[in-house]
Design a protein around this motif. Structure first.
Motif, mmCIF file in Angstrom:
data_model
loop_
_atom_site.group_PDB
_atom_site.id
_atom_site.type_symbol
_atom_site.label_atom_id
_atom_site.label_comp_id
_atom_site.label_asym_id
_atom_site.label_seq_id
_atom_site.Cartn_x
_atom_site.Cartn_y
_atom_site.Cartn_z
ATOM 1 N N ALA A 26 -14.239 11.798 12.439
ATOM 2 C CA ALA A 26 -14.878 12.452 13.577
ATOM 3 C C ALA A 26 -16.381 12.590 13.373
ATOM 4 O O ALA A 26 -16.851 12.858 12.275
ATOM 5 C CB ALA A 26 -14.261 13.830 13.797
ATOM 6 N N THR A 27 -17.113 12.414 14.466
ATOM 7 C CA THR A 27 -18.566 12.578 14.428
ATOM 8 C C THR A 27 -18.999 13.955 14.910
ATOM 9 O O THR A 27 -20.141 14.340 14.695
ATOM 10 C CB THR A 27 -19.250 11.523 15.308
ATOM 11 O OG1 THR A 27 -18.776 11.673 16.654
ATOM 12 C CG2 THR A 27 -18.951 10.118 14.803
ATOM 13 N N ALA A 28 -18.099 14.663 15.582
ATOM 14 C CA ALA A 28 -18.432 15.973 16.137
ATOM 15 C C ALA A 28 -17.157 16.714 16.502
ATOM 16 O O ALA A 28 -16.080 16.116 16.589
ATOM 17 C CB ALA A 28 -19.305 15.812 17.376
ATOM 18 N N ALA A 29 -17.318 18.015 16.713
ATOM 19 C CA ALA A 29 -16.233 18.850 17.232
ATOM 20 C C ALA A 29 -16.763 19.588 18.454
ATOM 21 O O ALA A 29 -17.885 20.099 18.440
ATOM 22 C CB ALA A 29 -15.772 19.847 16.185
ATOM 23 N N VAL A 30 -15.955 19.608 19.504
ATOM 24 C CA VAL A 30 -16.296 20.311 20.731
ATOM 25 C C VAL A 30 -15.137 21.242 21.050
ATOM 26 O O VAL A 30 -14.028 20.789 21.291
ATOM 27 C CB VAL A 30 -16.527 19.332 21.911
ATOM 28 C CG1 VAL A 30 -16.885 20.103 23.176
ATOM 29 C CG2 VAL A 30 -17.589 18.300 21.564
ATOM 30 N N VAL A 31 -15.401 22.541 21.023
ATOM 31 C CA VAL A 31 -14.366 23.538 21.283
ATOM 32 C C VAL A 31 -14.746 24.288 22.548
ATOM 33 O O VAL A 31 -15.864 24.817 22.652
ATOM 34 C CB VAL A 31 -14.222 24.531 20.114
ATOM 35 C CG1 VAL A 31 -13.109 25.531 20.385
ATOM 36 C CG2 VAL A 31 -13.977 23.788 18.799
ATOM 37 N N CYS A 32 -13.822 24.323 23.500
ATOM 38 C CA CYS A 32 -14.039 25.112 24.706
ATOM 39 C C CYS A 32 -13.241 26.399 24.561
ATOM 40 O O CYS A 32 -12.021 26.374 24.414
ATOM 41 C CB CYS A 32 -13.597 24.359 25.950
ATOM 42 S SG CYS A 32 -13.976 25.276 27.470
ATOM 43 N N LEU A 33 -13.946 27.523 24.587
ATOM 44 C CA LEU A 33 -13.322 28.829 24.514
ATOM 45 C C LEU A 33 -13.107 29.305 25.945
ATOM 46 O O LEU A 33 -14.051 29.389 26.731
ATOM 47 C CB LEU A 33 -14.224 29.796 23.746
ATOM 48 C CG LEU A 33 -14.619 29.313 22.350
ATOM 49 C CD1 LEU A 33 -15.649 30.245 21.739
ATOM 50 C CD2 LEU A 33 -13.414 29.175 21.463
ATOM 51 N N CYS A 34 -11.852 29.558 26.276
ATOM 52 C CA CYS A 34 -11.489 29.823 27.658
ATOM 53 C C CYS A 34 -10.366 30.849 27.707
ATOM 54 O O CYS A 34 -9.934 31.358 26.678
ATOM 55 C CB CYS A 34 -11.053 28.532 28.320
ATOM 56 S SG CYS A 34 -9.622 27.813 27.468
ATOM 57 N N ALA A 35 -9.888 31.112 28.913
ATOM 58 C CA ALA A 35 -8.755 32.007 29.110
ATOM 59 C C ALA A 35 -7.915 31.475 30.260
ATOM 60 O O ALA A 35 -8.458 31.011 31.270
ATOM 61 C CB ALA A 35 -9.240 33.418 29.412
ATOM 62 N N ALA A 36 -6.603 31.548 30.110
ATOM 63 C CA ALA A 36 -5.691 31.018 31.130
ATOM 64 C C ALA A 36 -5.880 31.717 32.472
ATOM 65 O O ALA A 36 -5.695 31.101 33.521
ATOM 66 C CB ALA A 36 -4.251 31.148 30.654
ATOM 67 N N TRP A 37 -6.260 32.978 32.467
ATOM 68 C CA TRP A 37 -6.425 33.724 33.707
ATOM 69 C C TRP A 37 -7.719 33.381 34.440
ATOM 70 O O TRP A 37 -7.919 33.766 35.587
ATOM 71 C CB TRP A 37 -6.384 35.232 33.441
ATOM 72 C CG TRP A 37 -7.328 35.699 32.379
ATOM 73 C CD1 TRP A 37 -7.027 35.957 31.075
ATOM 74 C CD2 TRP A 37 -8.735 35.937 32.509
ATOM 75 N NE1 TRP A 37 -8.148 36.355 30.388
ATOM 76 C CE2 TRP A 37 -9.209 36.354 31.242
ATOM 77 C CE3 TRP A 37 -9.637 35.854 33.557
ATOM 78 C CZ2 TRP A 37 -10.551 36.669 31.019
ATOM 79 C CZ3 TRP A 37 -10.971 36.159 33.325
ATOM 80 C CH2 TRP A 37 -11.407 36.569 32.067
ATOM 81 N N CYS A 38 -8.614 32.648 33.796
ATOM 82 C CA CYS A 38 -9.938 32.332 34.349
ATOM 83 C C CYS A 38 -9.857 31.098 35.254
ATOM 84 O O CYS A 38 -9.617 29.988 34.773
ATOM 85 C CB CYS A 38 -10.930 32.110 33.212
ATOM 86 S SG CYS A 38 -12.558 31.568 33.772
#
Length: 114
Positions: A26-38
């Motif tokens: 892998a060259t990078a990591a992309v994490v999306c922090l979210c919520a199911a109710w959003c």
């Protein structure tokens, strides 16, 4: 780094390390922090998945902050969607809320040289 607390760089590094685990290529990591109710997050998710397909060299992770609260460590997320982006070394390069436009991901990766 943008808007996430700079007092918790170890939590950001730990989150990125877990995301990159087992992906030496892998060259990078992309994490999306979210919520199911959003609703904004739900609308953003298909574009996030398209961005993941367009960047197979990076590891993408959709992390629901309620279902996986243990993965956040000391991070407190107030604005959605929030992205955490790091290089292959697991060092955070960006952490903060973004407009819910999938094109932002590609622009950020390019701007960060990832």
């Amino acid at each position: 780094m943008a808007d996430l607390p700079a007092t918790h760089p170890e939590a950001l590094r730990a989150l990125l390390a877990r995301t990159l685990a087992g992906r030496a290529d892998a060259t990078a990591a992309v994490v999306c922090l979210c919520a199911a109710w959003c609703g904004t997050c739900r609308d953003f998710q298909p574009g996030f998945e398209r961005a993941a397909s367009a960047h197979p060299q990076a590891v993408f992770r959709w992390l629901d902050i309620e279902d996986e609260a243990h993965a956040l460590g000391d991070l407190d997320i107030e604005t959605f969607p929030t992205l955490v982006i790091g290089g292959a070394d697991g060092m955070p390069r960006f952490a903060g809320p973004v407009p819910p436009q999938p094109g932002q991901i590609a622009r950020l990766l390019q701007a960060l040289g990832l």
